[in-house]
Design a protein around this motif. Structure first.
Motif, PDB file in Angstrom:
ATOM      1  N   GLU A  30       0.951  -1.257  -0.189  1.00  0.00           N
ATOM      2  CA  GLU A  30       0.111  -0.031   0.025  1.00  0.00           C
ATOM      3  C   GLU A  30       1.075   1.465  -0.050  1.00  0.00           C
ATOM      4  OE1 GLU A  30      -3.382   2.154   2.541  1.00  0.00           O
ATOM      5  OE2 GLU A  30      -2.941   0.371   3.086  1.00  0.00           O
ATOM      6  N   ARG A  31       2.080   1.337   0.535  1.00  0.00           N
ATOM      7  CA  ARG A  31       2.941   2.438   0.817  1.00  0.00           C
ATOM      8  C   ARG A  31       3.546   2.668  -0.707  1.00  0.00           C
ATOM      9  NH1 ARG A  31       7.412   1.956   5.065  1.00  0.00           N
ATOM     10  NH2 ARG A  31       5.447   1.441   6.581  1.00  0.00           N
ATOM     11  N   THR A  54       2.136   2.256  -3.483  1.00  0.00           N
ATOM     12  CA  THR A  54       1.219   3.029  -4.218  1.00  0.00           C
ATOM     13  C   THR A  54       1.411   4.553  -4.091  1.00  0.00           C
ATOM     14  OG1 THR A  54      -0.464   2.776  -2.677  1.00  0.00           O
ATOM     15  CG2 THR A  54      -0.295   0.997  -4.215  1.00  0.00           C
ATOM     16  N   ARG A  55       1.994   5.143  -3.193  1.00  0.00           N
ATOM     17  CA  ARG A  55       2.257   6.545  -3.427  1.00  0.00           C
ATOM     18  C   ARG A  55       3.244   7.018  -4.523  1.00  0.00           C
ATOM     19  NH1 ARG A  55       3.203   8.058   3.166  1.00  0.00           N
ATOM     20  NH2 ARG A  55       1.526   7.019   3.972  1.00  0.00           N
ATOM     21  N   LEU A  56       4.069   5.978  -5.001  1.00  0.00           N
ATOM     22  CA  LEU A  56       4.687   6.209  -6.402  1.00  0.00           C
ATOM     23  C   LEU A  56       3.839   6.074  -7.672  1.00  0.00           C
ATOM     24  CD1 LEU A  56       7.925   4.256  -5.082  1.00  0.00           C
ATOM     25  CD2 LEU A  56       7.378   6.728  -5.086  1.00  0.00           C
ATOM     26  N   VAL A  57       2.768   5.711  -7.464  1.00  0.00           N
ATOM     27  CA  VAL A  57       1.985   5.467  -8.671  1.00  0.00           C
ATOM     28  C   VAL A  57       1.225   6.784  -9.021  1.00  0.00           C
ATOM     29  CG1 VAL A  57      -0.010   4.045  -9.724  1.00  0.00           C
ATOM     30  CG2 VAL A  57       1.804   3.050  -8.165  1.00  0.00           C
ATOM     31  N   GLU A  58       0.998   7.001 -10.206  1.00  0.00           N
ATOM     32  CA  GLU A  58       0.105   8.158 -10.679  1.00  0.00           C
ATOM     33  C   GLU A  58      -1.220   7.994 -10.241  1.00  0.00           C
ATOM     34  OE1 GLU A  58       0.653   9.008 -14.959  1.00  0.00           O
ATOM     35  OE2 GLU A  58       2.558   9.147 -14.823  1.00  0.00           O
ATOM     36  N   GLN A  95       7.596   7.294   1.136  1.00  0.00           N
ATOM     37  CA  GLN A  95       7.599   8.042   2.358  1.00  0.00           C
ATOM     38  C   GLN A  95       7.594   9.367   2.062  1.00  0.00           C
ATOM     39  OE1 GLN A  95       6.881   6.088   5.021  1.00  0.00           O
ATOM     40  NE2 GLN A  95       6.309   8.007   6.364  1.00  0.00           N
ATOM     41  N   ARG A  96       8.293   9.897   1.172  1.00  0.00           N
ATOM     42  CA  ARG A  96       8.245  11.314   1.056  1.00  0.00           C
ATOM     43  C   ARG A  96       7.221  11.665   0.208  1.00  0.00           C
ATOM     44  NH1 ARG A  96      13.835   9.951   0.298  1.00  0.00           N
ATOM     45  NH2 ARG A  96      13.417   9.950  -1.830  1.00  0.00           N
ATOM     46  N   ALA A  97       6.266  10.793  -0.602  1.00  0.00           N
ATOM     47  CA  ALA A  97       5.241  11.205  -1.638  1.00  0.00           C
ATOM     48  C   ALA A  97       4.114  11.318  -0.911  1.00  0.00           C
ATOM     49  CB  ALA A  97       5.178  10.030  -2.677  1.00  0.00           C
ATOM     50  N   ALA A  98       3.036  11.872  -1.608  1.00  0.00           N
ATOM     51  CA  ALA A  98       1.654  12.156  -1.034  1.00  0.00           C
ATOM     52  C   ALA A  98       1.008  10.899  -1.182  1.00  0.00           C
ATOM     53  CB  ALA A  98       1.069  13.340  -1.614  1.00  0.00           C
ATOM     54  N   CYS A  99       0.068  10.611   0.038  1.00  0.00           N
ATOM     55  CA  CYS A  99      -0.695   9.453  -0.344  1.00  0.00           C
ATOM     56  C   CYS A  99      -1.888   9.698  -1.118  1.00  0.00           C
ATOM     57  CB  CYS A  99      -1.474   9.250   1.299  1.00  0.00           C
ATOM     58  SG  CYS A  99      -2.232   7.627   1.467  1.00  0.00           S
ATOM     59  N   ARG A 142      -5.296  10.090  -2.936  1.00  0.00           N
ATOM     60  CA  ARG A 142      -6.584  10.188  -2.558  1.00  0.00           C
ATOM     61  C   ARG A 142      -7.495   8.973  -2.520  1.00  0.00           C
ATOM     62  NH1 ARG A 142      -7.946  16.081  -5.263  1.00  0.00           N
ATOM     63  NH2 ARG A 142      -6.309  17.229  -4.327  1.00  0.00           N
ATOM     64  N   THR A 143      -7.261   8.391  -3.624  1.00  0.00           N
ATOM     65  CA  THR A 143      -8.078   6.989  -3.792  1.00  0.00           C
ATOM     66  C   THR A 143      -8.049   6.141  -2.566  1.00  0.00           C
ATOM     67  OG1 THR A 143      -8.044   7.335  -6.056  1.00  0.00           O
ATOM     68  CG2 THR A 143      -8.986   5.065  -5.408  1.00  0.00           C
ATOM     69  N   LEU A 144      -6.823   5.765  -2.072  1.00  0.00           N
ATOM     70  CA  LEU A 144      -6.793   4.735  -1.375  1.00  0.00           C
ATOM     71  C   LEU A 144      -7.078   5.409  -0.010  1.00  0.00           C
ATOM     72  CD1 LEU A 144      -3.436   2.948  -2.237  1.00  0.00           C
ATOM     73  CD2 LEU A 144      -5.666   2.378  -2.745  1.00  0.00           C
ATOM     74  N   GLN A 145      -6.710   6.668   0.229  1.00  0.00           N
ATOM     75  CA  GLN A 145      -7.345   7.313   1.606  1.00  0.00           C
ATOM     76  C   GLN A 145      -8.699   7.236   1.725  1.00  0.00           C
ATOM     77  OE1 GLN A 145      -5.848  11.488   1.322  1.00  0.00           O
ATOM     78  NE2 GLN A 145      -4.343  11.079   2.759  1.00  0.00           N
TER      79      GLN A 145
END
Length: 241
Positions: free
Chosen positions: A158-159, A161-165, A224-228, A230-233
């Motif tokens: 899951e973490r 996925t923060r690297l995915v557009e 870790q430095r990327a934004a989470c 919105r979809t998964l949030q």
């Protein structure tokens, strides 16, 4: 419908073709007289030839003896199956055509025609390039690595996925690790209808499990430095209610 993305730093076709039989546990042999399914009965030699360990009553022995010299006498088919349960688990198929030659009670096939089918189509692989290439160094360990990641570390997936557009995550209901090689990790993004794949490229190739661990730590640090997303949030929030 698959996502559109750049498959940068991916294995060459010859290396991918060498990796499929190196990791596969079974293969199908089609020859004059029929088709045989073999399980745990093949070994890939250093030059890409395939050694078949067959029972004495196998009809393939007769095929090898009767085939005209120089003509392909058999086709070996290998399926590359994702070790983690996902939709459309067949990641690739490989066909090796060549002559079966008896050798110390077994049969050896030297590929003279090679075809590799992946999600983006079928490609013919040059036999010389196939023989010169080697399998991906992580091919034999990939199944254990991916199942451990999926079963024991879902929070890591899951973490990542923060690297995915964000657009690629629209409508996502599940994300699973699909493949890993020395160049990167591929995630399967499943939606209510359809699925797509996204590749996360390592900053340097990984030649063994220790290097893979370091490459994964680098990806996680970037995540870790990327934004989470919105979809998964939103999905986590809905699930917590």
């Amino acid at each position: 419908m698959a996502d559109r993305h750049a498959w940068t730093a991916a294995p060459a076709a010859a290396e991918r073709a060498r990796s499929v039989p190196a990791a596969a546990w079974s293969c199908a042999v089609t020859a004059e007289g029929g088709r045989e399914e073999l399980v745990g009965a093949h070994t890939v030699l250093a030059d890409g030839r395939v050694l078949l360990h067959l029972p004495e009553d196998s009809t393939l022995h007769a095929v090898a003896l009767c085939a005209p010299r120089g003509e392909p006498s058999a086709v070996l088919e290998f399926a590359d199956v994702a070790p983690v349960p996902v939709r459309s688990r067949i990641r690739a198929r490989l066909w090796l055509a060549g002559s079966l030659v008896p050798e110390e009670g077994n049969l050896v096939l030297r590929p003279t025609r090679i075809a590799l089918r992946r999600a983006n189509g079928v490609v013919a692989v040059d036999p010389g390039e196939y023989a010169a290439a080697g399998p991906d160094p992580l091919a034999a360990a990939e199944a254990g690595l991916l199942t451990h990641l999926a079963d024991a570390h879902p929070e890591t997936v899951e973490r990542l996925t923060r690297l995915v557009e964000p657009g690629s995550l629209h409508g996502a209901v599940r994300v699973q690790p699909l493949a890993v090689d020395r160049h990167g990790l591929t995630l399967r993004i499943e939606r209510a209808r359809g699925h797509g794949d996204v590749r996360l490229t390592f900053h340097r190739p990984a030649d063994d499990a220790a290097q893979l661990t370091e490459r994964m730590h680098v990806l996680l640090a970037q995540a870790q430095r990327a934004a989470c997303p919105r979809t998964l949030q939103r999905q986590r929030t809905d699930g917590d209610r």
